[in-house]
Design a protein around this motif. Structure first.
Motif, PDB file in Angstrom:
ATOM      1  N   VAL A 163      40.499  72.285-103.654  1.00 17.56           N
ATOM      2  CA  VAL A 163      40.754  70.830-103.905  1.00 17.56           C
ATOM      3  C   VAL A 163      39.627  70.398-105.233  1.00 17.56           C
ATOM      4  N   LEU A 164      38.332  70.556-104.738  1.00 13.03           N
ATOM      5  CA  LEU A 164      37.221  69.843-105.589  1.00 13.03           C
ATOM      6  C   LEU A 164      37.266  70.599-107.082  1.00 13.03           C
ATOM      7  N   LEU A 165      37.949  71.989-107.003  1.00  7.55           N
ATOM      8  CA  LEU A 165      38.036  72.503-108.487  1.00  7.55           C
ATOM      9  C   LEU A 165      39.309  71.937-109.269  1.00  7.55           C
ATOM     10  N   GLY A 166      39.919  71.162-108.533  1.00  4.02           N
ATOM     11  CA  GLY A 166      41.025  70.329-109.377  1.00  4.02           C
ATOM     12  C   GLY A 166      42.268  71.097-108.926  1.00  4.02           C
ATOM     13  N   ILE A 167      42.459  72.042-108.190  1.00  2.99           N
ATOM     14  CA  ILE A 167      43.559  72.732-108.390  1.00  2.99           C
ATOM     15  C   ILE A 167      44.142  72.352-106.681  1.00  2.99           C
ATOM     16  N   ASP A 168      44.753  71.128-106.666  1.00  2.00           N
ATOM     17  CA  ASP A 168      45.256  70.481-105.332  1.00  2.00           C
ATOM     18  C   ASP A 168      46.957  70.705-105.450  1.00  2.00           C
ATOM     19  N   GLU A 169      47.646  71.043-106.290  1.00  2.00           N
ATOM     20  CA  GLU A 169      49.041  71.029-106.019  1.00  2.00           C
ATOM     21  C   GLU A 169      49.564  71.833-105.115  1.00  2.00           C
ATOM     22  N   PRO A 170      49.135  73.069-105.095  1.00  2.00           N
ATOM     23  CA  PRO A 170      49.708  74.092-103.820  1.00  2.00           C
ATOM     24  C   PRO A 170      48.637  73.718-102.628  1.00  2.00           C
ATOM     25  N   VAL A 171      47.515  73.366-102.821  1.00  2.87           N
ATOM     26  CA  VAL A 171      46.389  73.523-101.562  1.00  2.87           C
ATOM     27  C   VAL A 171      46.693  72.510-100.754  1.00  2.87           C
ATOM     28  N   TRP A 172      47.234  71.157-100.999  1.00  2.00           N
ATOM     29  CA  TRP A 172      47.404  70.095-100.049  1.00  2.00           C
ATOM     30  C   TRP A 172      48.487  70.519 -99.014  1.00  2.00           C
ATOM     31  N   PRO A 173      49.515  71.201 -99.458  1.00  2.00           N
ATOM     32  CA  PRO A 173      50.244  71.605 -98.132  1.00  2.00           C
ATOM     33  C   PRO A 173      49.705  72.775 -97.496  1.00  2.00           C
ATOM     34  N   ILE A 174      49.063  73.406 -98.151  1.00  2.00           N
ATOM     35  CA  ILE A 174      48.537  74.631 -97.152  1.00  2.00           C
ATOM     36  C   ILE A 174      47.433  74.069 -96.428  1.00  2.00           C
ATOM     37  N   LEU A 175      46.641  73.004 -96.869  1.00  2.00           N
ATOM     38  CA  LEU A 175      45.709  72.419 -96.253  1.00  2.00           C
ATOM     39  C   LEU A 175      46.025  71.700 -94.919  1.00  2.00           C
ATOM     40  N   GLY A 176      47.531  71.042 -95.077  1.00  2.00           N
ATOM     41  CA  GLY A 176      48.156  70.412 -94.184  1.00  2.00           C
ATOM     42  C   GLY A 176      48.557  71.066 -92.988  1.00  2.00           C
ATOM     43  N   LEU A 177      48.997  72.377 -93.396  1.00  3.54           N
ATOM     44  CA  LEU A 177      49.633  73.340 -92.533  1.00  3.54           C
ATOM     45  C   LEU A 177      48.420  73.750 -91.744  1.00  3.54           C
ATOM     46  N   ALA A 178      47.510  74.242 -92.277  1.00  9.87           N
ATOM     47  CA  ALA A 178      46.147  74.751 -91.610  1.00  9.87           C
ATOM     48  C   ALA A 178      45.614  73.811 -90.686  1.00  9.87           C
ATOM     49  N   THR A 179      45.615  72.611 -91.065  1.00  6.95           N
ATOM     50  CA  THR A 179      45.193  71.459 -90.176  1.00  6.95           C
ATOM     51  C   THR A 179      45.995  71.129 -88.912  1.00  6.95           C
ATOM     52  N   VAL A 180      47.369  71.381 -89.095  1.00  7.59           N
ATOM     53  CA  VAL A 180      48.259  71.290 -87.965  1.00  7.59           C
ATOM     54  C   VAL A 180      47.993  72.386 -87.050  1.00  7.59           C
ATOM     55  N   PHE A 181      47.965  73.675 -87.436  1.00  7.28           N
ATOM     56  CA  PHE A 181      47.719  74.893 -86.862  1.00  7.28           C
ATOM     57  C   PHE A 181      46.548  74.693 -85.694  1.00  7.28           C
ATOM     58  N   LEU A 182      45.597  74.379 -86.583  1.00  4.18           N
ATOM     59  CA  LEU A 182      44.252  74.146 -85.872  1.00  4.18           C
ATOM     60  C   LEU A 182      44.417  72.974 -84.678  1.00  4.18           C
ATOM     61  N   GLY A 183      45.024  71.957 -85.130  1.00  2.00           N
ATOM     62  CA  GLY A 183      45.070  70.929 -84.298  1.00  2.00           C
ATOM     63  C   GLY A 183      45.849  71.125 -83.049  1.00  2.00           C
ATOM     64  N   TRP A 184      47.039  71.917 -83.502  1.00  2.00           N
ATOM     65  CA  TRP A 184      48.074  72.426 -82.365  1.00  2.00           C
ATOM     66  C   TRP A 184      47.387  73.172 -81.153  1.00  2.00           C
ATOM     67  N   ARG A 185      46.691  74.030 -81.951  1.00  2.00           N
ATOM     68  CA  ARG A 185      46.067  75.348 -80.767  1.00  2.00           C
ATOM     69  C   ARG A 185      44.734  74.351 -80.115  1.00  2.00           C
ATOM     70  N   ILE A 186      44.244  73.635 -80.632  1.00  2.00           N
ATOM     71  CA  ILE A 186      42.905  72.889 -80.067  1.00  2.00           C
ATOM     72  C   ILE A 186      43.610  71.930 -78.850  1.00  2.00           C
ATOM     73  N   VAL A 187      44.438  70.911 -79.387  1.00  2.00           N
ATOM     74  CA  VAL A 187      44.989  69.855 -78.726  1.00  2.00           C
ATOM     75  C   VAL A 187      46.121  70.677 -77.384  1.00  2.00           C
ATOM     76  N   ARG A 188      47.080  71.243 -77.987  1.00  2.00           N
ATOM     77  CA  ARG A 188      48.082  71.684 -76.900  1.00  2.00           C
ATOM     78  C   ARG A 188      47.648  72.724 -76.315  1.00  2.00           C
ATOM     79  N   GLU A 189      46.805  73.599 -76.623  1.00  5.49           N
ATOM     80  CA  GLU A 189      46.478  74.871 -75.976  1.00  5.49           C
ATOM     81  C   GLU A 189      45.143  74.779 -75.338  1.00  5.49           C
ATOM     82  N   ASP A 190      43.869  74.702 -76.173  1.00 10.29           N
ATOM     83  CA  ASP A 190      42.720  74.622 -75.371  1.00 10.29           C
ATOM     84  C   ASP A 190      42.478  73.428 -74.564  1.00 10.29           C
ATOM     85  N   PHE A 191      42.912  71.974 -74.887  1.00 16.78           N
ATOM     86  CA  PHE A 191      42.862  71.168 -73.955  1.00 16.78           C
ATOM     87  C   PHE A 191      44.171  70.780 -73.024  1.00 16.78           C
TER      88      PHE A 191
END
Lengths: 417, 123
Positions: A163-191
């Motif tokens: 993102v800081l390199l200025g390449i944000d077009e495909p990165v935001w959706p990937i970042l969004g998915l990665a955050t959802v997967f991590l959040g899903w795992r931590i909140v739904r499964e680890d907690f």
């Protein structure tokens, strides 16, 4: 496993990798720089797939061929991503190497750069340290688990580097998915948000260092069949204080109204503490996972259980008479370790299809070839193995020597590390 | 897998060290960039090349033709395209969050140079 399920994970990985690579496919750049860009994006896609494969959701696990398979691919994709991401900065720098070696070093070195490159380096170093920790088995499971989840931070930093390199077009959706997967795992499964509340009804010591715990659902019961395992976290009771973290336990009995029983062997700090569990302890149960004894063919069967590995077979024979001719070979170190022996003998006495052979192997590694039936007696058999990983590996080898093809050898060698 | 991790990690650091050593011990190759006979362009000339397909920019006193490079630029097009036909030194020196471009970008820049920008006449 159906062909579609077999292909599900490879196709998922292909899509996650090919998508960003196709988007970023460079034209007109040097070969090394082009390769550097391609391996960077491929590594990014593999990490995203690896995050998805760490989710513990029964439906997702069923669709992808089981949690054990998902974890195996999680390890492979994570490792492949790491290697590609190591190659990424080297190839970018390598592009300048033939003409200008100082420029090559300036491209690689973080010292002359700003935050976009620093974040890339930080992400790579975190991956490096995180993976080193992953391979370190001496770390207690609780610490190890959180350090391993910390690898997710490396993924997020790597995406921020883009993102800081200025390449944000495909990165935001990937970042969004990665955050959802991590959040899903931590909140739904680890907690434990995805888990159901249960209460301990009874706990009986069934062998040395092994307790069988009966759990009653307090709301909706998890759907479970013999041969499956559940993730259970034990909390507090009248005097007991559990460690509150989810561990996998194979179900040893499934009740008609949702009660389940699990066998717990003292293998670590948490499971040692559970040996003194008492009725009234609150628990959360998540699952069920696995398909170890599901869809068994009508052919005669050999079941081999090692120690605590008896639990899936016990759940199956407790569920009713067997339809297939089955020989249960139960291996344990000494009589004190032979959990459920009287009950299994009693069931074998009244089930015409079940025969039992119980063997105390002692403390030394037994000669498994001698313990197994002759090759002639195993013709047309399907073999189901459950026990310590070393024993299962030895049994697979011994069965192969007796002419049993891998297609007829079934096992779930599940480890969460 | 553990062995694979250790060997790839060691190889990585070995290659990083080789890049560093290469920059210290080996003389940099001669700058092979052939600089064409400097041609001078005015700001009016520059302004005629203000589309993504025909994109010139002036940076640090030089004029560059980025028409062929523009599709390869890593940032999204709306960040760089508005600078076509303009003096873009400040933008080049302070891309997102005020950071300058990397040495690699400086090297790349030279490949697209077509001349120099005429100095403003003193008022």
């Amino acid at each position: 496993m159906s062909f579609l399920r077999f292909l599900s994970i490879p196709l998922l990985i292909l899509a996650a990798t090919a998508g960003p690579v196709f988007w970023a496919l460079p034209e007109g750049l040097g070969l090394a720089r082009s390769l550097g860009i391609v391996v960077g994006w491929a590594g990014c896609g593999l990490l995203l797939a690896s995050l998805l494969l760490m989710l513990r959701e029964p439906r997702l696990a069923r669709g992808l061929g089981g949690l054990e398979r998902m974890y195996r691919w999680h390890h492979w994709t994570g490792m492949a991503a790491y290697v590609l991401l190591l190659a990424h900065p080297l190839l970018l720098a390598g592009d300048a190497w033939p003409n200008n070696r100082q420029l090559a070093w300036q491209t690689l070195s973080p010292f002359d750069q700003g935050w976009p490159v620093w974040l890339g380096w930080l992400s790579l170093l975190l991956l490096m340290v995180g993976l080193a920790v992953t391979f370190e088995r001496r770390i207690p499971y609780r610490t190890w688990r959180w350090l391993h989840i910390g690898l997710g931070l490396a993924v997020l930093l790597g995406l921020l580097h883009l993102v800081l390199l200025g390449i944000d077009e495909p990165v935001w959706p990937i970042l969004g998915l990665a955050t959802v997967f991590l959040g899903w795992r931590i909140v739904r499964e680890d907690f434990g948000l995805a888990a159901q509340p249960y209460i301990v009804q009874s706990a009986n010591t069934v062998a040395k260092g092994m307790v069988e715990i009966s759990l009653k659902p307090l709301s909706e019961a998890v759907s479970v069949t013999p041969g499956q395992f559940v993730l259970v976290a034990f909390f507090a009771g009248p005097t007991f204080r559990g460690c509150g973290e989810f561990h996998p336990f194979t179900v040893s009995a499934v009740g008609a109204s949702g009660e389940i029983q699990v066998g717990v062997k003292a293998l670590g700090d948490c499971t040692q503490k559970i040996q003194s569990i008492e009725p009234g302890v609150m628990a959360r149960v998540h699952g069920a996972f696995g398909n170890f004894l599901a869809d068994r063919p009508s052919s005669p069967q050999l079941w081999v259980a090692g120690g605590i590995g008896i639990t899936p077979f016990l759940a199956q024979i407790r569920a009713g008479l067997l339809k297939q001719q089955t020989l249960l070979l139960y291996l344990y170190r000494a009589e004190a370790d032979a959990a459920f022996m009287d009950e299994i003998k009693a069931i074998a006495g009244r089930d015409p299809n079940l025969s039992l052979r119980a063997v105390a192997t002692g403390n030394d590694v037994p000669d498994l070839t001698l313990l197994l039936p002759d090759a002639a007696a195993l013709t047309q058999h399907d073999c189901y193995l459950c026990g310590p990983p070393g024993m299962v590996a030895g049994l697979r080898k011994a069965l192969s020597l007796k002419g049993i093809t891998p297609r007829h050898i079934h096992f779930e060698n599940f480890e969460f590390r | 897998m553990r062995r694979f991790y250790i060997s790839t990690t060691l190889l990585f650091w070995l290659l990083v060290t080789a890049f560093w050593a290469g920059s210290l011990w080996l003389p940099p190759a001669e700058q092979s960039q052939a600089v064409a006979a400097e041609k001078t362009y005015s700001k009016a000339d520059l302004a005629k090349h203000a589309t993504p397909d025909n994109c010139w920019m002036a940076i640090r006193g030089s004029v560059y033709d980025f028409s062929a490079y523009l599709p390869e630029h890593p940032s999204r097009p709306d960040l760089i395209e508005p600078w076509c036909g303009k003096e873009a030194t400040e933008a080049y020196n302070t891309k997102t969050k005020g950071r300058p471009h990397t040495p690699y970008a400086d090297e790349l820049l030279a490949k697209f140079k077509i001349g120099k920008l005429a100095a403003d006449k003193p008022k």
